[in-house]
Design a protein around this motif. Structure first.
Motif, PDB file in Angstrom:
ATOM      1  N   PRO A  28       0.798  -1.227   0.000  1.00 22.96           N
ATOM      2  CA  PRO A  28       0.000   0.000   0.000  1.00 22.96           C
ATOM      3  C   PRO A  28       0.832   1.280   0.000  1.00 22.96           C
ATOM      4  N   ASP A  29       1.990   1.267   0.672  1.00 16.38           N
ATOM      5  CA  ASP A  29       2.784   2.490   0.709  1.00 16.38           C
ATOM      6  C   ASP A  29       3.334   2.849  -0.661  1.00 16.38           C
ATOM      7  N   ALA A  58       1.880   1.948  -3.531  1.00 14.95           N
ATOM      8  CA  ALA A  58       0.718   2.370  -4.312  1.00 14.95           C
ATOM      9  C   ALA A  58       0.398   3.833  -4.048  1.00 14.95           C
ATOM     10  N   ALA A  59       0.492   4.238  -2.772  1.00 12.15           N
ATOM     11  CA  ALA A  59       0.222   5.639  -2.433  1.00 12.15           C
ATOM     12  C   ALA A  59       1.224   6.565  -3.098  1.00 12.15           C
ATOM     13  N   ALA A  67      -0.874  -0.458  -9.543  1.00 10.80           N
ATOM     14  CA  ALA A  67      -0.912   0.950  -9.133  1.00 10.80           C
ATOM     15  C   ALA A  67      -0.580   1.858 -10.314  1.00 10.80           C
TER      16      ALA A  67
END
Length: 271
Positions: free
Chosen positions: A112-113, A115-116, A163
């Motif tokens: 997730p990091d 992707a952010a 992503a």
């Protein structure tokens, strides 16, 4: 290089100017008479200076200015553009090209990091630069032209790049929305979506990372992956950065004065 468009008297901001495609576009525009403002991260200063040198090699009278900012910070973008000398003037052409490929992993394993970060650079960053550009143009009372860098991954998806594919699909949507909003101000907004472009840093990384990632689509040997990718292209070769630059230059030129809200595929026939 054959110059097919005249950008004399125009000022072009190129973000991601230290990368392969950014460099090719900057050189193309400088060679055609534009004053170029080259932007990238401060950590990419050497690469940006190489781009500046090549612009001057292309046209000895080229006017080149460099700025450093992180596109994810709207205030940093505004501050850097405010530092452009008054004798250069606000840009009226924008190649909104800064981007981040991210990790190569299937969707179920994607961190997730990361992707952010992909979305922050490729979507929020594109919007931040576009907004700063529009504000400067409105204050100057001129129209202008924008080309955003999207990707074939945003059109048809890409294995192990969830992503990145999502971010580039968002860039295409942003391009079409911005074209509607900015048409009354005489600002055209288009996008380019390259597929496999090489040789260069992004091509080498993509081949190596796809070989390393688990996938039914690619082998685990980079040389084999390279041939598998080329085999997807009807023209049976990768595109060059100069071919992308030619499309960008056309979209920014007066020859494309009735083209806005479009996403041009530069894919050798994929899609």
């Amino acid at each position: 290089m054959t110059v097919s468009h005249d950008f004399g008297g125009r000022v072009a901001l190129v973000t991601g100017a230290g990368g392969d495609i950014g460099r090719a576009v900057a050189v193309r525009l400088a060679g055609a008479g534009a004053t170029v403002v080259l932007a990238d991260l401060a950590s990419r200063a050497d690469a940006v200076e190489d781009t500046a040198r090549r612009c001057r090699d292309e046209r000895t009278s080229a006017r080149v200015h460099t700025v450093a900012f992180d596109v994810t910070s709207a205030s940093a973008v505004d501050a850097a553009l405010a530092e452009v000398p008054t004798d250069v003037g606000p840009p009226d052409l924008l190649f909104n090209n800064a981007g981040y490929q991210g990790r190569f992993l299937p969707v179920g394993e994607y961190p997730p990091d990361d992707a952010a970060r992909v979305l922050a650079v490729n979507v929020v960053g594109v919007l931040n630069v576009l907004q700063a550009f529009v504000r400067s143009l409105r204050a100057d009372g001129r129209g202008g032209a924008v080309v955003n860098t999207a990707s074939m991954a945003g059109v048809g998806g890409a294995a192990n790049m969830p992503a990145y594919a999502a971010s580039k699909a968002a860039v295409i949507g942003l391009t079409r929305a911005a074209a509607l909003d900015l048409a009354p101000h005489g600002i055209r907004v288009n996008a380019v979506s390259p597929a496999f472009i090489g040789p260069g840093e992004m091509w080498d990384r993509q081949v190596a990372e796809q070989a390393a990632a688990p996938s039914q689509y690619y082998a685990d040997d980079p040389a084999t992956v390279e041939q598998q990718m080329i085999g997807q292209v009807p023209l049976r070769r990768v595109g060059s950065v100069e071919e992308v630059a030619g499309v960008v230059a056309w979209l920014l030129s007066a020859d494309a004065s009735y083209v806005t809200g479009e996403n041009i595929l530069v894919t050798g026939g994929i899609g």
